[in-house]
Design a protein around this motif. Structure first.
Motif, PDB file in Angstrom:
ATOM      1  N   SER A  87       0.800  -1.219   0.000  1.00  0.00           N
ATOM      2  CA  SER A  87       0.000   0.000   0.000  1.00  0.00           C
ATOM      3  C   SER A  87       0.837   1.276   0.000  1.00  0.00           C
ATOM      4  CB  SER A  87      -0.947   0.010   1.208  1.00  0.00           C
ATOM      5  OG  SER A  87      -1.781   1.149   1.192  1.00  0.00           O
ATOM      6  N   GLY A  88       1.898   1.350   0.796  1.00  0.00           N
ATOM      7  CA  GLY A  88       2.677   2.579   0.863  1.00  0.00           C
ATOM      8  C   GLY A  88       3.974   2.371   1.613  1.00  0.00           C
ATOM      9  N   GLN A  89       4.678   3.466   1.897  1.00  0.00           N
ATOM     10  CA  GLN A  89       6.000   3.333   2.475  1.00  0.00           C
ATOM     11  C   GLN A  89       6.442   4.617   3.165  1.00  0.00           C
ATOM     12  OE1 GLN A  89       5.687   3.209  -1.145  1.00  0.00           O
ATOM     13  NE2 GLN A  89       5.816   5.446  -0.940  1.00  0.00           N
ATOM     14  N   ALA A  90       7.415   4.450   4.039  1.00  0.00           N
ATOM     15  CA  ALA A  90       8.174   5.571   4.585  1.00  0.00           C
ATOM     16  C   ALA A  90       9.591   5.389   4.076  1.00  0.00           C
ATOM     17  CB  ALA A  90       8.143   5.559   6.106  1.00  0.00           C
ATOM     18  N   ALA A  91      10.004   6.205   3.129  1.00  0.00           N
ATOM     19  CA  ALA A  91      11.278   6.005   2.459  1.00  0.00           C
ATOM     20  C   ALA A  91      11.754   7.311   1.848  1.00  0.00           C
ATOM     21  CB  ALA A  91      11.156   4.938   1.373  1.00  0.00           C
ATOM     22  N   THR A  92      13.035   7.388   1.586  1.00  0.00           N
ATOM     23  CA  THR A  92      13.611   8.544   0.905  1.00  0.00           C
ATOM     24  C   THR A  92      14.043   8.212  -0.511  1.00  0.00           C
ATOM     25  OG1 THR A  92      15.782   8.033   1.848  1.00  0.00           O
ATOM     26  CG2 THR A  92      14.394   9.580   3.069  1.00  0.00           C
ATOM     27  N   GLY A  93      13.895   6.959  -0.916  1.00  0.00           N
ATOM     28  CA  GLY A  93      14.276   6.538  -2.253  1.00  0.00           C
ATOM     29  C   GLY A  93      14.084   5.046  -2.405  1.00  0.00           C
ATOM     30  N   PRO A  94      14.376   4.482  -3.576  1.00  0.00           N
ATOM     31  CA  PRO A  94      14.089   3.077  -3.856  1.00  0.00           C
ATOM     32  C   PRO A  94      15.129   2.081  -3.366  1.00  0.00           C
ATOM     33  CG  PRO A  94      14.922   4.139  -5.825  1.00  0.00           C
ATOM     34  CD  PRO A  94      14.793   5.217  -4.796  1.00  0.00           C
ATOM     35  N   ALA A  95      16.266   2.537  -2.863  1.00  0.00           N
ATOM     36  CA  ALA A  95      17.304   1.616  -2.406  1.00  0.00           C
ATOM     37  C   ALA A  95      16.964   1.046  -1.032  1.00  0.00           C
ATOM     38  CB  ALA A  95      18.649   2.320  -2.352  1.00  0.00           C
ATOM     39  N   ALA A  96      17.530  -0.114  -0.732  1.00  0.00           N
ATOM     40  CA  ALA A  96      17.245  -0.766   0.552  1.00  0.00           C
ATOM     41  C   ALA A  96      17.635   0.123   1.726  1.00  0.00           C
ATOM     42  CB  ALA A  96      17.973  -2.105   0.634  1.00  0.00           C
ATOM     43  N   SER A  97      18.727   0.844   1.618  1.00  0.00           N
ATOM     44  CA  SER A  97      19.173   1.706   2.712  1.00  0.00           C
ATOM     45  C   SER A  97      18.273   2.913   2.914  1.00  0.00           C
ATOM     46  CB  SER A  97      20.598   2.185   2.442  1.00  0.00           C
ATOM     47  OG  SER A  97      20.656   2.918   1.228  1.00  0.00           O
ATOM     48  N   GLN A  98      17.340   3.151   1.972  1.00  0.00           N
ATOM     49  CA  GLN A  98      16.460   4.316   2.044  1.00  0.00           C
ATOM     50  C   GLN A  98      15.050   3.968   2.524  1.00  0.00           C
ATOM     51  OE1 GLN A  98      17.325   5.272  -2.185  1.00  0.00           O
ATOM     52  NE2 GLN A  98      17.914   7.311  -1.452  1.00  0.00           N
ATOM     53  N   CYS A  99      14.771   2.711   2.761  1.00  0.00           N
ATOM     54  CA  CYS A  99      13.431   2.260   3.164  1.00  0.00           C
ATOM     55  C   CYS A  99      13.372   2.107   4.676  1.00  0.00           C
ATOM     56  CB  CYS A  99      13.091   0.934   2.478  1.00  0.00           C
ATOM     57  SG  CYS A  99      11.514   0.231   2.991  1.00  0.00           S
ATOM     58  N   TYR A 100      12.532   2.897   5.326  1.00  0.00           N
ATOM     59  CA  TYR A 100      12.351   2.775   6.774  1.00  0.00           C
ATOM     60  C   TYR A 100      11.360   1.657   7.091  1.00  0.00           C
ATOM     61  CZ  TYR A 100      15.080   6.920   7.823  1.00  0.00           C
ATOM     62  OH  TYR A 100      16.111   7.808   7.963  1.00  0.00           O
ATOM     63  N   PHE A 101      10.214   1.678   6.432  1.00  0.00           N
ATOM     64  CA  PHE A 101       9.264   0.579   6.542  1.00  0.00           C
ATOM     65  C   PHE A 101       8.220   0.728   5.449  1.00  0.00           C
ATOM     66  CE2 PHE A 101       7.537   3.926   9.250  1.00  0.00           C
ATOM     67  CZ  PHE A 101       6.166   3.915   8.984  1.00  0.00           C
ATOM     68  N   ALA A 102       7.519  -0.349   5.183  1.00  0.00           N
ATOM     69  CA  ALA A 102       6.455  -0.350   4.182  1.00  0.00           C
ATOM     70  C   ALA A 102       5.146  -0.750   4.841  1.00  0.00           C
ATOM     71  CB  ALA A 102       6.792  -1.310   3.043  1.00  0.00           C
ATOM     72  N   ILE A 103       4.044  -0.412   4.192  1.00  0.00           N
ATOM     73  CA  ILE A 103       2.712  -0.688   4.715  1.00  0.00           C
ATOM     74  C   ILE A 103       1.985  -1.629   3.772  1.00  0.00           C
ATOM     75  CG2 ILE A 103       0.490   0.326   5.333  1.00  0.00           C
ATOM     76  CD1 ILE A 103       2.010   2.914   5.897  1.00  0.00           C
ATOM     77  N   GLY A 104       1.280  -2.587   4.337  1.00  0.00           N
ATOM     78  CA  GLY A 104       0.515  -3.534   3.530  1.00  0.00           C
ATOM     79  C   GLY A 104      -0.879  -3.740   4.065  1.00  0.00           C
ATOM     80  N   MET A 105      -1.777  -4.138   3.174  1.00  0.00           N
ATOM     81  CA  MET A 105      -3.122  -4.520   3.563  1.00  0.00           C
ATOM     82  C   MET A 105      -3.179  -6.037   3.631  1.00  0.00           C
ATOM     83  SD  MET A 105      -6.727  -4.155   1.530  1.00  0.00           S
ATOM     84  CE  MET A 105      -6.386  -5.708   0.708  1.00  0.00           C
ATOM     85  N   PRO A 106      -3.484  -6.617   4.807  1.00  0.00           N
ATOM     86  CA  PRO A 106      -3.533  -8.078   4.906  1.00  0.00           C
ATOM     87  C   PRO A 106      -4.585  -8.654   3.974  1.00  0.00           C
ATOM     88  CG  PRO A 106      -4.506  -7.062   6.840  1.00  0.00           C
ATOM     89  CD  PRO A 106      -3.849  -5.961   6.069  1.00  0.00           C
ATOM     90  N   ILE A 107      -4.289  -9.804   3.407  1.00  0.00           N
ATOM     91  CA  ILE A 107      -5.170 -10.374   2.400  1.00  0.00           C
ATOM     92  C   ILE A 107      -6.537 -10.721   2.970  1.00  0.00           C
ATOM     93  CG2 ILE A 107      -4.710 -12.875   2.544  1.00  0.00           C
ATOM     94  CD1 ILE A 107      -4.474 -10.673  -0.630  1.00  0.00           C
ATOM     95  N   GLU A 108      -6.623 -11.001   4.275  1.00  0.00           N
ATOM     96  CA  GLU A 108      -7.918 -11.334   4.869  1.00  0.00           C
ATOM     97  C   GLU A 108      -8.865 -10.134   4.878  1.00  0.00           C
ATOM     98  OE1 GLU A 108      -7.361 -11.092   9.621  1.00  0.00           O
ATOM     99  OE2 GLU A 108      -5.968 -12.436   8.613  1.00  0.00           O
ATOM    100  N   ALA A 109      -8.326  -8.910   4.671  1.00  0.00           N
ATOM    101  CA  ALA A 109      -9.178  -7.723   4.633  1.00  0.00           C
ATOM    102  C   ALA A 109     -10.131  -7.749   3.450  1.00  0.00           C
ATOM    103  CB  ALA A 109      -8.321  -6.460   4.587  1.00  0.00           C
ATOM    104  N   LEU A 110      -9.856  -8.576   2.458  1.00  0.00           N
ATOM    105  CA  LEU A 110     -10.755  -8.687   1.309  1.00  0.00           C
ATOM    106  C   LEU A 110     -12.129  -9.221   1.709  1.00  0.00           C
ATOM    107  CD1 LEU A 110      -8.334 -10.170  -1.378  1.00  0.00           C
ATOM    108  CD2 LEU A 110      -9.112  -7.818  -1.183  1.00  0.00           C
ATOM    109  N   THR A 111     -12.211  -9.848   2.867  1.00  0.00           N
ATOM    110  CA  THR A 111     -13.496 -10.417   3.295  1.00  0.00           C
ATOM    111  C   THR A 111     -14.300  -9.449   4.156  1.00  0.00           C
ATOM    112  OG1 THR A 111     -12.534 -11.398   5.305  1.00  0.00           O
ATOM    113  CG2 THR A 111     -12.485 -12.723   3.299  1.00  0.00           C
ATOM    114  N   TYR A 112     -13.757  -8.273   4.466  1.00  0.00           N
ATOM    115  CA  TYR A 112     -14.460  -7.322   5.321  1.00  0.00           C
ATOM    116  C   TYR A 112     -15.649  -6.693   4.598  1.00  0.00           C
ATOM    117  CZ  TYR A 112     -10.239  -7.290   8.278  1.00  0.00           C
ATOM    118  OH  TYR A 112      -9.189  -7.632   9.077  1.00  0.00           O
ATOM    119  N   ASP A 113     -16.659  -6.345   5.363  1.00  0.00           N
ATOM    120  CA  ASP A 113     -17.769  -5.503   4.897  1.00  0.00           C
ATOM    121  C   ASP A 113     -18.458  -6.043   3.646  1.00  0.00           C
ATOM    122  OD1 ASP A 113     -17.096  -3.743   6.948  1.00  0.00           O
ATOM    123  OD2 ASP A 113     -15.688  -2.658   5.680  1.00  0.00           O
ATOM    124  N   GLY A 114     -18.550  -7.354   3.533  1.00  0.00           N
ATOM    125  CA  GLY A 114     -19.302  -7.940   2.441  1.00  0.00           C
ATOM    126  C   GLY A 114     -18.621  -7.918   1.100  1.00  0.00           C
TER     127      GLY A 114
END
Length: 291
Positions: free
Chosen positions: A252-279
């Motif tokens: 979904s998104g990220q906290a980063a200053t660039g695309p290199a591994a040393s520039q990535c603080y963390f990334a955000i994801g939506m768990p796959i089970e969320a597809l079953t929420y709210d019908g």
């Protein structure tokens, strides 16, 4: 590896969760650009903000929550982004596609990506390769407090229970529940950064007060970190989070200053089970031959 058990935590998990819930509205109000979640290692609510949070604000959140509060500072807010190369283009920006999908009611099949990638268009171009493209139609989407997903379908191409890991196509044989992810290794593929891996350090992350389509988020997201080896950047949105052949979530998104591994603080994801929420009827298309 040896397991070390440390006793005497100040708060139980349920106490931390209750404290987070009590302080959620206040955090959204005081720190709209900050994300937050429960950190079991420090036994606290951890704030993740682009600048250091003042002691007075920390004190207010501690008072509201009734539990300890710590902070992590990173240079850019964890936001979604649309740029660079991708496997899906909707006329405005590129994103990455994740797993194949199937509608549990209609049986229609397609491919998943992030909901924030949709924009105002109901159609998109799918890039099988740089020279082989075809049109796809939006089958459904959600981008709200709990979800960030969309799925597209084609009337002339079939969907297969496969996903691309940056080198080869893998069969999808299972999905993983969120409660089994904390502290575990997980990998992702994005069209900008390619293949990389990290560790799930939060399974109830709240990305902040304006992250979820301009509104506050629920504390249901994944946060993945991996200093010097996880890569995360704009254009990876919608790509698969996975481990071996199991589908874990969508990028979904990220906290980063660039695309290199040393520039990535963390990334955000939506768990796959969320597809079953709210019908919502969308499911990951599984390879039942190998199950």
């Amino acid at each position: 590896m040896p397991v070390k058990i440390v006793m005497g935590a100040s708060y139980s998990l349920s106490e931390l969760q209750a404290g987070r819930d009590r302080a959620t509205d206040l955090i959204h109000e005081l720190l709209p650009d900050a994300g937050f979640g429960i950190d079991p290692k420090s036994n606290s609510i951890e704030l993740r903000a682009p600048a250091e949070v003042s002691a007075d604000v920390i004190a207010e959140i501690i008072k509201a929550s009734g539990v300890a509060v710590t902070q992590m500072v990173f240079p850019t807010a964890a936001t979604t982004g649309h740029s660079y190369g991708g496997r899906l283009f909707n006329g405005n920006y590129y994103c990455t596609t994740g797993f194949s999908s199937v509608d549990a009611v209609s049986g229609l099949k397609g491919v998943l990506t992030a909901g924030h990638c949709v924009g105002s268009s109901s159609g998109a171009t799918y890039y099988d390769t740089s020279s082989n493209t075809y049109a796809v139609t939006l089958g459904g989407t959600r981008w709200d407090a709990n979800q960030d997903f969309a799925w597209y379908r084609s009337t002339v191409h079939s969907a297969y229970p496969l996903f691309y890991d940056g080198s080869v196509y893998r069969n999808v044989t299972s999905t993983q529940t969120k409660n089994h992810m904390l502290g575990q290794p997980v990998c992702h593929y994005g069209r900008t950064t390619g293949f990389s891996c990290g560790f799930v350090d939060n399974i109830n992350y709240n990305p902040g007060g304006t992250y979820c389509n301009g509104g506050p988020c629920a504390s249901v997201w994944l946060a993945v970190s991996g200093p010097n080896y996880l890569k995360c950047w704009h254009g990876d949105s919608g790509g698969p989070w996975f481990w071996v052949n199991a589908a874990w979530g969508l990028y979904s998104g990220q906290a980063a200053t660039g695309p290199a591994a040393s520039q990535c603080y963390f990334a955000i994801g939506m768990p796959i089970e969320a597809l079953t929420y709210d019908g919502v009827n969308t499911r990951v298309l599984l390879d039942t031959i190998w199950v």
